[in-house]
Every structure is written in C-alpha cells, then in structure tokens.
Scaffold this motif. Structure first.
Motif, mmCIF file in Angstrom:
data_model
loop_
_atom_site.group_PDB
_atom_site.id
_atom_site.type_symbol
_atom_site.label_atom_id
_atom_site.label_comp_id
_atom_site.label_asym_id
_atom_site.label_seq_id
_atom_site.Cartn_x
_atom_site.Cartn_y
_atom_site.Cartn_z
ATOM 1 N N SER A 149 56.369 52.016 51.424
ATOM 2 C CA SER A 149 55.353 52.336 50.404
ATOM 3 C C SER A 149 54.826 51.078 49.734
ATOM 4 O O SER A 149 53.744 51.092 49.171
ATOM 5 N N ASP A 150 55.598 49.972 49.764
ATOM 6 C CA ASP A 150 55.196 48.799 49.002
ATOM 7 C C ASP A 150 54.175 47.928 49.724
ATOM 8 O O ASP A 150 53.675 46.969 49.148
ATOM 9 N N VAL A 151 53.868 48.249 50.962
ATOM 10 C CA VAL A 151 52.937 47.394 51.702
ATOM 11 C C VAL A 151 51.553 47.435 51.073
ATOM 12 O O VAL A 151 50.960 46.408 50.782
ATOM 13 N N ALA A 152 51.038 48.612 50.855
ATOM 14 C CA ALA A 152 49.701 48.748 50.285
ATOM 15 C C ALA A 152 49.456 50.201 49.941
ATOM 16 O O ALA A 152 50.090 51.100 50.500
ATOM 17 N N ARG A 153 48.560 50.395 49.007
ATOM 18 C CA ARG A 153 48.192 51.756 48.643
ATOM 19 C C ARG A 153 47.562 52.436 49.862
ATOM 20 O O ARG A 153 46.565 51.973 50.404
ATOM 21 N N THR A 154 48.173 53.485 50.285
ATOM 22 C CA THR A 154 47.681 54.187 51.470
ATOM 23 C C THR A 154 47.757 55.676 51.235
ATOM 24 O O THR A 154 48.818 56.207 50.897
ATOM 25 N N ARG A 155 46.640 56.326 51.386
ATOM 26 C CA ARG A 155 46.602 57.771 51.130
ATOM 27 C C ARG A 155 46.249 58.511 52.417
ATOM 28 O O ARG A 155 45.107 58.892 52.631
ATOM 29 N N ILE A 156 47.242 58.589 53.276
ATOM 30 C CA ILE A 156 47.056 59.384 54.495
ATOM 31 C C ILE A 156 48.168 60.422 54.524
ATOM 32 O O ILE A 156 49.207 60.209 55.134
ATOM 33 N N PRO A 157 47.980 61.525 53.827
ATOM 34 C CA PRO A 157 49.044 62.533 53.790
ATOM 35 C C PRO A 157 49.082 63.376 55.055
ATOM 36 O O PRO A 157 49.984 64.175 55.242
ATOM 37 N N GLY A 158 48.120 63.206 55.909
ATOM 38 C CA GLY A 158 48.026 64.055 57.096
ATOM 39 C C GLY A 158 46.566 64.112 57.480
ATOM 40 O O GLY A 158 45.926 63.070 57.619
ATOM 41 N N ALA A 159 46.046 65.312 57.633
ATOM 42 C CA ALA A 159 44.613 65.523 57.869
ATOM 43 C C ALA A 159 44.110 64.833 59.133
ATOM 44 O O ALA A 159 42.935 64.503 59.237
ATOM 45 N N SER A 160 44.980 64.628 60.099
ATOM 46 C CA SER A 160 44.575 64.032 61.384
ATOM 47 C C SER A 160 43.850 62.712 61.180
ATOM 48 O O SER A 160 42.998 62.341 61.969
ATOM 49 N N ALA A 161 44.172 62.004 60.100
ATOM 50 C CA ALA A 161 43.344 60.868 59.698
ATOM 51 C C ALA A 161 43.962 59.507 59.967
ATOM 52 O O ALA A 161 43.332 58.488 59.693
ATOM 53 N N ALA A 162 45.175 59.462 60.475
ATOM 54 C CA ALA A 162 45.864 58.168 60.575
ATOM 55 C C ALA A 162 45.148 57.210 61.515
ATOM 56 O O ALA A 162 44.972 56.032 61.205
ATOM 57 N N THR A 163 44.729 57.692 62.673
ATOM 58 C CA THR A 163 44.182 56.792 63.689
ATOM 59 C C THR A 163 42.943 56.047 63.193
ATOM 60 O O THR A 163 42.875 54.830 63.237
ATOM 61 N N THR A 164 41.969 56.790 62.692
ATOM 62 C CA THR A 164 40.727 56.133 62.287
ATOM 63 C C THR A 164 40.885 55.359 60.985
ATOM 64 O O THR A 164 40.311 54.282 60.831
ATOM 65 N N THR A 165 41.664 55.896 60.052
ATOM 66 C CA THR A 165 41.819 55.208 58.763
ATOM 67 C C THR A 165 42.530 53.873 58.937
ATOM 68 O O THR A 165 42.102 52.855 58.403
ATOM 69 N N LEU A 166 43.624 53.878 59.681
ATOM 70 C CA LEU A 166 44.348 52.623 59.905
ATOM 71 C C LEU A 166 43.503 51.644 60.714
ATOM 72 O O LEU A 166 43.502 50.441 60.456
ATOM 73 N N ALA A 167 42.768 52.162 61.683
ATOM 74 C CA ALA A 167 41.915 51.289 62.498
ATOM 75 C C ALA A 167 40.877 50.610 61.616
ATOM 76 O O ALA A 167 40.550 49.432 61.815
ATOM 77 N N THR A 221 54.134 66.717 53.850
ATOM 78 C CA THR A 221 53.044 66.033 53.157
ATOM 79 C C THR A 221 53.317 65.941 51.659
ATOM 80 O O THR A 221 53.342 64.853 51.101
ATOM 81 N N PRO A 222 53.551 67.050 50.981
ATOM 82 C CA PRO A 222 53.963 66.931 49.582
ATOM 83 C C PRO A 222 55.480 66.835 49.515
ATOM 84 O O PRO A 222 56.184 67.241 50.433
ATOM 85 N N ALA A 223 55.974 66.297 48.404
ATOM 86 C CA ALA A 223 57.420 66.216 48.198
ATOM 87 C C ALA A 223 57.878 67.499 47.514
ATOM 88 O O ALA A 223 57.370 67.865 46.459
ATOM 89 N N TRP A 224 58.833 68.177 48.124
ATOM 90 C CA TRP A 224 59.387 69.404 47.542
ATOM 91 C C TRP A 224 60.448 69.019 46.514
ATOM 92 O O TRP A 224 60.932 67.870 46.520
ATOM 93 N N PRO A 225 60.843 69.931 45.635
ATOM 94 C CA PRO A 225 61.700 69.534 44.507
ATOM 95 C C PRO A 225 62.985 68.814 44.895
ATOM 96 O O PRO A 225 63.470 67.970 44.135
ATOM 97 N N HIS A 226 63.543 69.085 46.082
ATOM 98 C CA HIS A 226 64.800 68.418 46.432
ATOM 99 C C HIS A 226 64.660 66.898 46.410
ATOM 100 O O HIS A 226 65.643 66.196 46.234
ATOM 101 N N VAL A 227 63.436 66.389 46.602
ATOM 102 C CA VAL A 227 63.248 64.936 46.629
ATOM 103 C C VAL A 227 63.555 64.361 45.248
ATOM 104 O O VAL A 227 64.383 63.463 45.107
ATOM 105 N N TRP A 228 62.910 64.917 44.218
ATOM 106 C CA TRP A 228 63.167 64.340 42.899
ATOM 107 C C TRP A 228 64.523 64.769 42.339
ATOM 108 O O TRP A 228 65.124 64.064 41.545
ATOM 109 N N LEU A 229 65.045 65.892 42.814
ATOM 110 C CA LEU A 229 66.384 66.282 42.357
ATOM 111 C C LEU A 229 67.452 65.342 42.928
ATOM 112 O O LEU A 229 68.454 65.047 42.280
ATOM 113 N N THR A 230 67.243 64.854 44.149
ATOM 114 C CA THR A 230 68.184 63.874 44.715
ATOM 115 C C THR A 230 68.156 62.593 43.893
ATOM 116 O O THR A 230 69.201 61.993 43.606
ATOM 117 N N VAL A 231 66.947 62.186 43.512
ATOM 118 C CA VAL A 231 66.806 60.982 42.683
ATOM 119 C C VAL A 231 67.520 61.189 41.341
ATOM 120 O O VAL A 231 68.255 60.319 40.865
#
Lengths: 323, 761
Positions: B524-542, B273-283
């Motif tokens: 990520s470029d499709v649209a602002r979407t804030r579903i980091p988890g929280a069992s929320a994908a099904t209803t939010t996307l619907a 869900t969150p990006a750990w430091p290796h993500v930005w260190l790779t960048v």
C-alpha cells in the motif's frame, strides 16, 4: 473441536473394550472429523481402528465375498471381483463423493456416515438428532434434498450413502463384533420419535465386515440424479438387480437412495414384478407402488419432486436391466 | 438522497459534461507496436505458485504470533445482553463489545458515500451491543494456538434480546436508492407503455437470481502487527490502499503509519474488494492483546461474515415491430440492501446493449437485516443480463426471428441512453466470430428438434457487455545500472495475471526483453492506487507505467546532458524508448551505457495514471457473444453444458493465453450461476444453511465442457495499450445463454436461477 484423547487399537477385542467407555471409532475420518470440527460430534476419546486386520476382501465358502470394514471405498470399486460379480456396487461407489474422499473413506465409515442436513450441521438449529425432542428445523425450512419416505415429525433427513443403496439391492449382511450378523436393510433405522438412534448398533459395537451373498446371474444398474455432475449427494438414486429366466424375472431387487433415512427397499414393487416379463405397464405400476407411501409437507415441500423423479428413475433402471 | 450522495452525482455529471469538451487523447503507440505484448506468455509467477514458493496471507508467520477466531451472532436483529465465556486453555483475549477499543465509524465503500477507504459497511461492529445480521461478530478469541482459539470460541455463547428481523424481500417496502452501483438508479425515455401497446410482438416476464457467494479458493485472512503506533497488516485485500486509508481512520493513525501488504491473493471476484469487519477486528485484537494476531476465516465464516451477490428480481417488458426493431424496453429490478445502501444495479446492461426509442429502467431496493452485499464479478450486469438476454430470446421466438439476427437488428451506433459515441464497439464482429466457430447457422430452428438417446439437445446464445474503467494508480519505476527494470505497485496479483501483463507492457514501453522486467505488487505504501476491481487493473497500471516511462526519459536526458552522447541536447519529443535504450534522430545509447557514463547506480521515477477523461467523454465497454450447447435429460431434468464458444471484444489483447483463461474462468463461474449455485439463507432466522463447498455447488470439472475462446483483438483508440477490461466480461450473459439453450432443447423456459433438475422435470 473439543479436546479429546486418542488411542490406537491393535486388535478388535481391545478396540471394543476401549469403546465401551463411550469412545468413538476413527477410521477414514472423512465424516467424523468434519462433525467434530463443527462441534456436532464431541467425543472425549477416539479409538483409531485403522490398524485392525479388517482391510481385506476375501472369498467366502459358497461364492460370496467378505469386505472388511476398513477396506477403502476406492479399493472396493476397483476390485476385479467386485467389478465382475457385483458391478452395481462399484458403480454406486464411483458415483459418490470425490476421488480424494473415496481413497480415504472406509466401507464401515460409509455405512456409519451421518446425514448431511444443513440444520443437523448447525449447532444452533433445532434438530432431534443432536438434541432428542428438540424438533426439526428442516420440516419448514430448506428441505429440497430431504426424505419423502419413512419420515416423521421429528426428522426428515436422508442417509447420504450411495454404496449402501447398492448393498441393499444385493442383500448384503453386516457383521458386527460379538453378535449375530444383521441384514443391511435392517441396519439403519427410520427416525420415528428417536431420530438420534440411526442404526441398530448399541454404543461401542463395532462393524467388522460386510458379506455379499453369492452373485446371481442377471443384470444390474445404479442410476443417480444430482445437482451437479460430480461430488454431490443424490437427489434420488436407484439400484436395480434383476435375474431374467426364460423371459421372466425370477428375482427383482430395487433400492432407492436420497429418499429416506436408510437405503429404501421397494419390496412391494419387487413382489409385483417377480415372475413377470417386466413389461412397461407393470414397471409403471411398480414404480408407482414404490412411492405410494411418500409424504411431503403440504405447505413447504421443496422436495415434492422427488417422488416423481424416483418413479421415473425406477422405470428407467428396470427398462435398462430387463433385456 | 443524502447530501454526500447528491454531491457525488452532481460532481460526476459535471465531470462528464466537462470531459465532452476536451479533445480526444493520443492513441497509445503500443496498441500497434508490440513485441512482448500480444504474446501468449506463461504467467511469470506460475512456477512459484505451483511449487508453493509464493506465501499467501494465511501462511504469514511472525515472532509471537497469536491466533484469532471470530464468534458470530445467532440472531439476525436485536441486542446482545450477555456474552458467556467459559474458561479454556491458551486464551489470551476474548474481545467483545464490552472491551473492544473504540473504532471510528467509516462509511461503506460501495455506497458512494465513502469512495475513499475500503470498509464494507459503516456499522460499528463490536462497538455496540446491537445485532444487524445473523453471523455478525460478537466476540473475537485470541489464543496461543489456532486449536485453542477454535475450542474456546466453540464454548462461547450469548444471551440476546431478539427484535423482529426483516429477512425476506417481502418484509420491506421497495424504494429507489440514492445510488445504484455504477450508475443512477432510474432512466426514462419516451413512452414505454404506449409503445408496448402498439408493438407487433411483446414479452413481459419476471426473472430471478439467487443470493450467491464468491467462494474464492483462498478464504479471507488478516495478520495484524503493531509496533508502537505503527501498524502493519497482511491482508487478502483486493484494494490494499483502501484498507490502509480505512484502518488509519478507524484507529486514528497517520496514514503513513499504516502499511497494508497483499502481494498475492487466491482469487477475489469482488468479495475482497471492501474490507469486512474481521479485518479491523483483527487489528483491534492485536492492539488489545499486545501480540501480532492472525485471523483466517473458516469457509462457514466466509459465508456469514462477508457479503455475497444480492438476489435480484427483474421484471422485463420488451416490444418490437414486425421487422424486429425494439420499440419498448422496460426493466424494473429489485434487490435487497442494508442500512448502507448497496444496490445491485441489475438494469445496467439494459441501458447499453440495444438501441430503442422508448426505455424505462429502474433499480429499486428493499432494506433487510442481512449482511451488506458485495461486489461480485459483473456486479449488477451479470444477474441483470440474465433477465434482459432471456427476454430477448423469448422475443426472438415470438417474432420467428433468429435470436442472433434480432440482436444484430438492434445494434446501436451510439450509446443508447446518452447518445454519446463509443470509444470502440466491435460486438458485430464478436457475434460473427462466435457464430462461425460454433456453427450457429446450422442450428435447427425449432425447439425440441434434436435428441440423442435420453438427452434433448439445444443451442443458445446471449450477448455480454461490461463497463470499462480506467481508474487511479501510481507506480514506482527503478532502472538499474545492469539495464533491469523494477516496477512497484500497490495493486496486487489476484490470480488473473496482472504482474505478467504489466511486465509485458513495461518491456514494450521501454523497448526491453521481458526477462529484464520485475514487477512487485501489493504494498500500500508504494503509491495511492484505487483499483478495487472493476476489470481495471490492466489499463490503469499501463497508464501509470506509461507516465513513469515519460518521467524516466526526462531523467535520462538530464543524465546524458554533458556526456557527449548522441542524445545530449535532445528534447523529450525527439527521443524514443526502444531496442534496449533511448534513441534520437542521430542515434542513441543503451540504458546501461547511459547509466554507466553518468556513473549512477540506478534511476528511480514514479508514474501516475492519466485522468481517464476519454472514457468518460465516450462510452467505453467491453463486449462479447456466448454460444453454447446444453443437453437436458427430459425425465430427470438434469442439464449439462456440452459445448461453448465465446467471442469477445476486449480491445487489443495483452496476453492471449491469460486472457483466454480469464474468459474461461468467467464462463465457468457463469455455468455455476446458471445451473448450481445458490446460497440458502433461511428467512426464518437468517442462518445460511449450505455454508460449505460440499453443499454450495460450484461447478466441478465434470460440469465444464471444452470452452473455445475467440477475440476480435481490435485496439480501442482511446485506452492505454488499446486494451479494455475483460476480468468480469466472461460471466456476463452466460446464464441467459444456458437458459436459452435449455429452452431450445426442451421448449421449457426457466426464469429463475439456478436451473436445477426439479425445475425441468
């Protein structure tokens, strides 16, 4: 993993000659390659021995079996002769590792596998196996799975094999290229002040096969307690082989796993029980005897339960095989 | 409490108050009108995954790709004084704190100080010589091949100035954090202590859960590629849009110049869900080396360089009167945190499961020098419910009451702490379904009453609850001239079946068969979407797709304006999407025909999820009841789960096959939590000792019994599709059900997880 050269060997004598210069033998690779990846083993040269003619299970004159060092664990466990005559060995192997590992791992490699102590696997922790004299991080660290018999201040690790526990109870003998055979129970060494010396092999020596003496009539069992139902090393295991004649035990073999740096034979318990009817009271006494020398550190003994677990498992094993 | 945190709290409270004044939303017609929805459809990407056609992040290949390996610190606190880098072949770059580009500090996602962006922590990793945890990246090696990078990394060593490190829970002073995950840290009502004094039966005990790691099958991986000041990142992110925002801030880029692609993830469970430091260190390494760079964490690195579920310690006190009604409920929980406060809110279940006049729940933390904690399937709720649901079982025994009956007697009509109504709560039905399927009423009443050879057999049960959330999502919808529809979303396929479920939802929303729908995800470029988890994908996307459908209808009505179509001149309210087209009171037309008559290739619209005030206004939770049989070998202490029935209220079930798998997965993870899983962190140094899948014991197939899943399947009138989130629900309560069954089998109460053989001998 360090850079290394790789040489396939075609026959035993050339393999031994190649290894004389400090090379490591590569067979199934299920332990050695892991250790190389962790930087624990750093051989400059690997001698691939998988093409040597050591991959058969052969009848021996007099009724025993010779298992080549390169026979895969799965093949040993599924061999009809092993299953009929040495069922405790098949049981022990099938209780170890996972099917994928057993398909790959060889008998020789199983014998030679190194401890799974987490501090041994970490290059930055104190470990006398990796760095003689460095001490032992497990002594006061996580030692729940560690040894209670034959330990020293320099090492409390256990030998992880299930197979070797059964082999110890079967009085197996290890054949080594160019020297006299060695009883399996003498093959592995206790740590003492030299935990890095794990077997009696000199550098470069090659295990060629394991001999099983002729099977004795009687009953046997391998019992293993572990933290999950599959793919976990033994907390404690017991191999028991018993021959009963006219209500008396004429031959008793008890070996323990998960308690020491080697498969542990309970000689005094065996002696106590030989010639008896294996009644409950004697079994109780013998189980106590087997663990009499167990030691845990007073202030940090996550493994203190192992002694009682081993006693219970010995009793269960013997009660199971006496009838 | 800092200002930002206070701001969020106040904003949240204001929003809640405001929401209560608003009318209820319109119920989703698809809660009842279902053709594809409700079918046990096979997952649409199953074949592609099983045949290896799906490309995961670690499999990405780019021209000129270089390979990175991270070197971690071997102390928990202090300073790096020197990094020694012996020469090694193939090395393109060794990035340390001395040459790493400046990366702006971004707030830690989980702390509520930085709700936007996805950085796991605010620490300036590799922009400082300071060490905050054992395993913190101190160098990134980039080489021509992975083998060369690994070898070079193995040679690197550092000198340190070690400082005293706080590693044990006893090393710090517990305090109340500004925030606990999901809710405020402390709630108090009535007088618990007096009520406990007057209670007929009481339980007071301490329960502990260990540090655990997610161990998703796929390790974390990042591939970073710069073209000028445009950055493309393939990542195993659960939250691609958050990674995009975070990277834009860290590297001072315009957001439109950062694209994060994460279509398929091999399991996340909150660990991604969150990006750990290796993500930005790779960048950073890609920037510094001038090459596209791939970094795949080793399994050991995943343990050291990403967080796990914090260990918890819960003191629970319960009191009940002679009729089994709760009169007192106290739950004080303690968990470690880091400089970035992330409090594993272990008290959440104690607020919402039972009705009780006197309640005191409080979450405290101890600040330690460990890596930041992570979300982990059922964060807070899963470990906290082990405490609460074990204590409820203990109370039932003290009262001489069936544990199920005790729960039924304390089932609330309204959300216990706030007094607001529930959008739906069918826990009673779940209890009944589960109890019937399991045969609970035939359970022998006394502990130690059933034996089969060496095995003692026990039955246990526990309740499950998980907060339901509808979050923020946007989608793009494209209707093509051939009548096929493509939905695009920034959300991704974690493995739970989101793309299949949303294809079903789109099909029914538009009145199309499933084979006309395509779902594309993880850009990520499709649209602002804030579903980091929280069992929320099904209803939010619907919800977003529902809105896209409305926009599509408006566009189609424009297209038919002058075509002589029976739809011409109809208003939005008069028409409906069904039977493969748009229909009004005097007939309709297929989508193909509308587009053909208008002479257009395709219609493209967007949709945004609706503000979910209905679920803020009322309490929305998913519920469940677990029933299990456990065998314990009395002599060796081995416990094996042999039978499982789970019954759940997850609203209307979108795809029973996928939902059943989802619940089974949660239960299996719960079996691991109960019996085998524990990350062994050596408190002398901070080293994690069992950082492999051989040593960290996840359940194997042999540890998993047949698992029988039932759903109440009643729609929630306030949620999209009538559904509620079930991704995390399955694990909640599992550990307690097992511990309760162990007690029933043996008469031994184990209050610390995992329940290993040594605790039962």
């Amino acid at each position: 993993m360090n850079p290394f050269s790789y040489v396939p060997a075609t026959d035993t004598s050339s393999a031994v000659a190649l290894a004389a210069g400090g090379a490591k033998y590569l067979a199934g690779g299920t332990n050695l390659v892991d250790l190389m990846r962790q930087g624990i083993e750093t051989p400059r040269e690997l001698v691939d021995i998988t093409r040597l003619p050591l991959a058969d299970i052969e009848e021996q004159p007099g009724g025993g079996l010779r298992i080549g060092a390169l026979v895969r664990n799965t093949r040993v466990a599924t061999d009809e002769r092993i299953r009929d005559r040495y069922p405790v060995l098949a049981q022990a192997i099938l209780n170890g590792a996972s099917p994928q590992l057993r398909n790959r791992a060889t008998v020789g490699g199983n014998l030679m596998q190194r401890t799974r102590c987490g501090y041994f696997y970490d290059r930055h922790s104190a470990c006398g196996k990796r760095d003689p004299g460095a001490g032992c991080a497990a002594l006061d660290g996580f030692n729940r799975t560690h040894a209670i018999l034959g330990t020293s201040e320099s090492c409390v690790s256990v030998h992880p094999s299930d197979m070797c526990v059964a082999l110890a109870a079967l009085d197996a003998v290890v054949n080594i290229a160019g020297r006299d055979p060695v009883p399996l129970v003498d093959f592995h060494r206790l740590p003492g002040d030299t935990p890095h010396v794990e077997t009696m092999l000199a550098p470069g020596e090659l295990v060629t096969s394991i001999d099983l003496p002729p099977a004795q009539p009687g009953r046997s069992v391998y019992l293993k307690v572990r933290d999950r139902a599959s793919y976990a090393f033994a907390l404690v295991s017991v191999a028991a082989v018993v021959r009963m004649e006219a209500g008396r035990a004429t031959r008793v073999r008890i070996a323990l796993g998960g308690v020491a740096a080697k498969p542990w034979r309970a000689y005094e318990a065996e002696e106590l029980l030989t010639g008896t009817s294996l009644d409950d009271e004697l079994i109780h006494q013998a189980a106590g005897q087997a663990l009499a020398g167990s030691r845990q550190r007073a202030h940090n003994a996550h493994n203190a339960f192992k002694a009682e677990l081993a006693r219970r498992l010995i009793r269960r094993a013997l009660q199971g095989v006496r009838s | 409490m800092n200002l930002a945190a206070r701001g969020f709290t106040l904003a949240g409270k204001a929003l809640t108050r405001l929401a209560r004044l608003l009318p209820d939303g319109r119920p989703d017609p698809l809660a009842h009108r279902r053709a594809e929805l409700g079918r046990p459809t096979d997952r649409l990407d199953g074949r592609a995954k099983a045949t290896g056609a799906v490309r995961y992040t670690a499999e990405r290949q780019l021209p000129g790709l270089a390979y990175a390996v991270v070197v971690g610190s071997t102390i928990a606190r202090g300073r790096v004084t020197a990094v020694h880098v012996p020469p090694a072949p193939g090395v393109l770059l060794v990035m340390t704190h001395e040459n790493a580009p400046a990366m702006k500090r971004t707030p830690a996602y989980a702390t509520m100080k930085g709700p936007l962006g996805a950085a796991a922590m605010s620490l300036p990793v590799l922009n400082t010589d300071e060490i905050f945890w054992y395993g913190q990246p101190i160098a990134v090696v980039v080489a021509e091949s992975l083998e060369q990078a690994r070898y070079a990394a193995s040679l690197i060593h550092a000198d340190y100035e070690p400082w005293p490190a706080r590693l044990s829970m006893a090393d710090g002073k517990p305090y109340t954090p500004a925030h606990a995950v999901l809710e405020e840290p402390v709630t108090r009502r009535g007088d618990v202590r007096t009520a406990l004094g007057a209670a007929t039966a009481t339980v007071e005990a301490e329960y502990t859960t260990p540090l655990e790691h997610h161990n998703a099958m796929e390790p974390h991986a990042t591939v970073a590629h710069w073209e000028g000041d445009r950055l493309t990142v393939h990542d195993t992110a659960q939250y691609p849009y958050g990674v995009k925002e975070m990277l834009a801030k860290k590297f001072s880029l315009a957001e439109e110049n950062v694209r994060v692609l994460a279509p398929f993830i091999g399991g996340g469970f909150g660990g991604k869900t969150p990006a750990w430091p290796h993500v930005w260190l790779t960048v950073a390494a890609a920037k510094l080396s001038g090459r596209p760079v791939k970094l795949v964490l080793s399994r050991a690195d995943v343990f050291a360089m990403t967080g796990g579920r914090a260990p918890t310690s819960s003191r629970v006190a319960l009191g009940a009167d002679a009729t089994g009604r709760l009169t007192a409920l106290e739950h004080h929980a303690l968990a470690p945190c880091t400089t970035d406060e992330f409090a594993e809110a272990a008290v959440a279940a104690s607020r919402h499961l039972y009705t009780c006049p006197n309640v005191h729940v409080a979450q405290q933390v101890v600040r330690l020098d460990r890596i930041q904690n992570a979300f982990f399937r059922g964060p807070g709720v899963a470990p906290g419910s082990f405490a609460l649901e074990s204590a409820m079982d203990e109370l039932a025994w003290r009262l001489g009451l069936d544990p199920l009956e005790l729960r039924l007697r304390n089932e609330p009509e309204r959300d216990p702490m706030s007094g607001i109504r529930f959008t739906s709560r069918h826990l009673r039905e779940a209890y009944a379904l589960g109890a019937e399927a399991f045969g609970w009423s035939r359970r022998p009443p006394a502990p130690r009453a059933t034996r089969d050879g060496r095995w003692l057999i026990g039955h246990g049960m526990a309740a499950a609850i998980n907060p339901d959330a509808v979050l923020i999502a946007g989608v793009q919808l494209r209707l093509a001239a051939d009548g096929t529809v493509t939905i695009r979303s920034s959300t991704n396929e974690l493995g739970a079946g989101t793309s299949t479920a949303q294809s079903q939802a789109t099909a029914d929303r538009l009145g199309l068969p499933l084979d006309r729908i395509r779902f594309e995800q993880g850009d990520s470029d499709v649209a602002r979407t804030r579903i980091p988890g929280a069992s929320a994908a099904t209803t939010t996307l619907a919800s977003a797709i529902w809105s896209a459908r409305d926009n599509l209808v408006r566009e189609l009505l424009k297209l038919v304006r002058d075509t002589g179509s029976p739809l011409a001149g109809r208003s939005f309210e008069e028409v409906d999407t069904r039977a493969g087209g748009l229909f009004g009171p005097s007939g309709g037309q297929s989508y193909e025909r509308i587009l053909a008559r208008a002479g257009v290739e395709a219609v493209e619209v967007t949709g945004k999820s609706a503000l979910p005030y209905q679920t803020v206004k009322r309490g929305t939770y998913s519920y469940g009841a677990h029933f299990c049989e456990v065998r314990v070998d009395e002599e060796t202490g081995e416990a094996r789960v042999t039978r499982w029935v789970g019954a759940f209220d997850g609203g209307r079930i979108v795809n029973p096959k996928q939902a059943t798998s989802q619940m089974r997965g949660g239960i299996i993870m719960g079996i691991g939590m109960a019996l085998t899983e524990e990350t062994l962190l050596d408190e002398r140094t901070g080293l994690i000792v069992n950082r492999s899948l051989a040593d960290y014991h996840l359940p194997t197939h042999a540890d998993v019994p047949a698992i029988d899943i039932h759903f109440v399947d009643q729609p929630d009138p306030q949620t999209p599709l009538g559904a509620k989130g079930i991704g995390e629900l399955g694990i909640v309560g599992v550990a307690a059900a097992i511990a309760n069954a162990v007690y029933h089998a043996t008469g031994e109460r184990v209050r610390s997880l995992p329940i290993t053989p040594d605790k039962l001998m």
